[in-house]
Design a protein around this motif. Structure first.
Motif, mmCIF file in Angstrom:
data_model
loop_
_atom_site.group_PDB
_atom_site.id
_atom_site.type_symbol
_atom_site.label_atom_id
_atom_site.label_comp_id
_atom_site.label_asym_id
_atom_site.label_seq_id
_atom_site.Cartn_x
_atom_site.Cartn_y
_atom_site.Cartn_z
ATOM 1 N N PRO A 54 30.811 20.035 -25.405
ATOM 2 C CA PRO A 54 30.510 19.647 -24.038
ATOM 3 C C PRO A 54 30.273 18.152 -23.906
ATOM 4 O O PRO A 54 29.156 17.691 -23.730
ATOM 5 N N ILE A 66 28.217 29.194 -24.958
ATOM 6 C CA ILE A 66 28.299 28.388 -23.749
ATOM 7 C C ILE A 66 28.745 29.211 -22.541
ATOM 8 O O ILE A 66 28.891 28.687 -21.440
ATOM 9 N N ASP A 79 18.856 25.736 -32.485
ATOM 10 C CA ASP A 79 19.973 24.986 -33.047
ATOM 11 C C ASP A 79 20.969 25.933 -33.710
ATOM 12 O O ASP A 79 20.886 27.163 -33.559
ATOM 13 N N SER A 90 20.839 15.565 -23.437
ATOM 14 C CA SER A 90 20.460 16.969 -23.552
ATOM 15 C C SER A 90 19.064 17.114 -24.150
ATOM 16 O O SER A 90 18.307 18.007 -23.761
ATOM 17 N N LEU A 137 21.705 21.388 -22.036
ATOM 18 C CA LEU A 137 22.883 20.864 -21.364
ATOM 19 C C LEU A 137 23.202 21.836 -20.238
ATOM 20 O O LEU A 137 23.470 23.009 -20.476
ATOM 21 N N LEU A 153 28.061 20.838 -16.538
ATOM 22 C CA LEU A 153 29.182 20.808 -17.467
ATOM 23 C C LEU A 153 30.460 21.283 -16.799
ATOM 24 O O LEU A 153 31.532 20.718 -17.003
ATOM 25 N N ASP A 173 23.370 27.558 -19.692
ATOM 26 C CA ASP A 173 23.041 26.278 -20.300
ATOM 27 C C ASP A 173 23.147 26.369 -21.819
ATOM 28 O O ASP A 173 23.194 27.461 -22.394
ATOM 29 N N LEU A 174 23.164 25.222 -22.446
ATOM 30 C CA LEU A 174 23.239 25.146 -23.905
ATOM 31 C C LEU A 174 22.000 24.402 -24.393
ATOM 32 O O LEU A 174 21.697 23.310 -23.902
ATOM 33 N N ALA A 209 19.518 21.982 -26.388
ATOM 34 C CA ALA A 209 19.792 20.647 -26.929
ATOM 35 C C ALA A 209 20.076 20.684 -28.425
ATOM 36 O O ALA A 209 20.942 19.949 -28.920
ATOM 37 N N HIS A 240 23.625 22.029 -28.990
ATOM 38 C CA HIS A 240 24.539 21.024 -28.455
ATOM 39 C C HIS A 240 24.705 19.874 -29.450
ATOM 40 O O HIS A 240 25.827 19.467 -29.781
#
Length: 584
Positions: free
Chosen positions: A40, A243, A284, A369, A375, A380, A421-422, A424, A427
């Motif tokens: 992204p 995502i 993560d 992010s 994100l 996006l 959303d993703l 941080a 991402h």
């Protein structure tokens, strides 16, 4: 299983047709591809200025390209003026389908002049000696300009919109203004792509029966009800992209990959990812890999099978690849086979997303992010819409505002608008992996504390690329054949990123290419050599995949009447709560 008929997408000359008659190819081409990309990032203002400066500097140093295209354009415009030009729009370009562009001398000359100028501008970039990334960036910037100034984007320059205004006595203009006001208030000023009202999660979409049998803060695990008297002993665990919401794989009856697998006796378990908030910024790559590992333990408990098959889709496939590398190092063979669908593992192959990868952009995107915690999926979607402005912006601008029509009601576009959303952490990990191309370098990526070498993954693999996929180009998916250590079957599907996933069995207009699998330890041919050797088959790769899975899914046994187990009882009906915005 029903099959939609290919029809033209909504454009400046046609009324949007009912959802059941919409064409995947026409409506969805590239509309979802960017959103489901695993990287992204987009061209930053700094990159844009630098790309423009580099383009101008190159033109100054290489004036012949500009001169040659200028002379050609002048000659072409002269032919347009006297009515002898043979320039025509691409047959797939819906902007100029109204008869006025051929029959009205003013509109014909206007359209031809625009097309001649557009092709000359982009042709200059083709003629310049630029590195691949600079060329792609320059083309991106110039397409933003050339597509924005198309005459069809204006009322006076769009004969179909003017005729509709006359026919409706101005009602279409009133409706267009109303749509624009709605989008300013509710859609960030972007034209809406879809009317989502007919699509209800759990009823008309994401409707395959099942139960949630386990969850943690990151995901719910759904087990689907068997529809056959007997099922394969070895189950299937599905890792969808983080995502997006998972139900692109269970879109609607007759268009559901889950439904197709269950109908062939497979025990299917699906991870449904939670939509993270800013409080979940720390999630993560390891967090998602660990969740998938825990889910696989639940699958083993429920089914009694010591191993299973894995299906990884796009970003979910990248997560699955790292997990497989971790397990291979640990000597854990719980996954007997793996299927990767449109999964980009080698980022060295040029792609539209890769065009925007650079150290400064990765760092800036990561800071953004981390500051927000996530994100934003909605933001996006807006960013990626401008990667394909004619398809994703101006098409709907004309349909919604100039023509005054409602956006189309189509299940895939409704899924696309259901953004997530993703976190941080994930991402940042994805961007770092892309910049370093870590999965292709043994030992460079560590997953759950273990150095990953995909060459140690000896499970049989089925790898699917899509021939018109611009986000995960099939040539970037193909190197997975050499990265993995087991027997690998590569399949090239027709169509694009999402059409390859929603590819119902018996599709008369679909096709796919195959060759013999690459044996364990053997060197794979290059992508182009593979293509020369491949045989094309009509229909859907789904059918070929099911045949490939058959000997890798264990013997048949009587299907259980109840889902879950004593340790992991069935709770919520599928599709669960996370897909509706729920959170642990």
């Amino acid at each position: 299983m029903t099959q939609t008929e290919d029809r033209t997408a909504p454009d400046s000359t046609t009324v949007a047709e009912p959802a059941e008659q919409q064409s995947d190819l026409e409506l969805v081409e590239a509309a979802i591809e960017a959103l489901t990309g695993v990287l992204p990032v987009a061209l930053s203002p700094t990159q844009g200025i630098a790309a423009a400066r580099r383009l101008v500097g190159t033109v100054v140093r290489q004036p012949r390209a500009l001169t040659r295209r200028g002379v050609d354009l002048t000659a072409q415009l002269a032919r347009v003026a006297v009515g002898t030009s043979g320039i025509e729009p691409d047959r797939k370009d819906g902007r100029f389908k109204d008869p006025a562009w051929q029959e009205n001398p003013v509109y014909k000359r206007l359209g031809q002049s625009y097309l001649a100028w557009n092709r000359a501008v982009l042709g200059v970039v083709d003629d310049l000696e630029l590195d691949e990334k600079s060329k792609l960036r320059a083309q991106f910037l110039l397409r933003l300009l050339t597509e924005a100034v198309a005459p069809t984007n204006t009322l006076l320059g769009n004969p179909a919109a003017l005729r509709r205004a006359r026919e409706t006595r101005g009602r279409s203009l009133v409706d267009g203004a109303r749509h624009a006001l709605h989008d300013i208030k509710a859609n960030g000023g972007m034209p809406s792509m879809v009317d989502s009202r007919p699509f209800v999660i759990g009823e008309t979409i994401a409707a395959t029966p099942g139960k949630v049998v386990w969850s943690n803060e990151i995901a719910e695990l759904i087990q689907y009800e068997p529809t056959t008297p007997q099922v394969h002993a070895r189950p299937m665990l599905v890792l969808p992209p983080q995502i997006n919401k998972y139900y692109v794989l269970d879109l609607a009856p007759g268009r559901s990959m889950v439904e197709h697998l269950v109908s062939h006796g497979h025990q299917v378990f699906m991870l449904s990812w939670a939509n993270p908030t800013s409080a979940d910024a720390a999630w993560d790559y390891d967090s998602y890999a660990r969740t998938a590992l825990e889910a696989s333990d639940v699958v083993r408990d429920i089914t009694g099978s010591p191993d299973m098959n894995m299906l990884g889709v796009c970003a979910g496939g990248i997560t699955g690849a790292g997990l497989l590398g971790h397990l291979a190092t640990a000597g854990d063979d719980r996954f007997a086979s793996v299927t990767f669908l449109v999964t980009l593992i080698d980022f060295e192959v040029p792609s539209q997303v890769g065009t925007f990868i650079s150290g400064p952009v990765v760092a800036a995107a990561g800071r953004k992010s981390r500051s927000d915690g996530v994100l934003s999926g909605r933001e996006l979607a807006r960013v990626f819409a401008w990667l394909r402005p004619n398809d994703l912006v101006w098409n709907y601008w004309v349909n919604n505002y100039l023509m005054g029509k409602n956006p189309p009601a189509f299940d895939v576009l409704a899924w696309n608008a259901d953004a997530v959303d993703l976190p941080a952490g994930l991402h940042g990990d994805f961007m770092d992996m892309a910049q370093s191309n870590a999965l292709t370098h043994p030992g460079e990526l560590r997953v759950l504390g273990t150095a990953v070498d995909l060459g140690r993954v000896t499970a049989d693999a089925y790898v699917v690329g899509a021939v018109t996929d611009h986000i995960c180009p099939w040539r970037a998916c193909y190197p997975t054949v050499d990265l993995l250590g087991g027997d690998v079957q590569f399949v090239l599907s027709s169509q694009g990123h999402i059409q390859a996933l929603i590819n119902p069995s018996g599709n008369p207009k679909g096709s796919y290419r195959t060759t013999d699998p690459v044996p364990e330890g053997a060197a794979a041919p290059s992508a182009d050599e593979w293509l020369e050797q491949a045989t094309e088959h009509q229909g859907s790769w789904w059918d070929h995949w099911v045949e490939w899975l058959e000997p890798r899914s264990g013997p048949k046994r009587k299907a259980k009447k109840t889902l879950g187990s004593t340790a992991h009882p069935a709770t919520l009906d599928a599709p669960g709560s996370y897909v509706r915005g729920g959170h642990a």
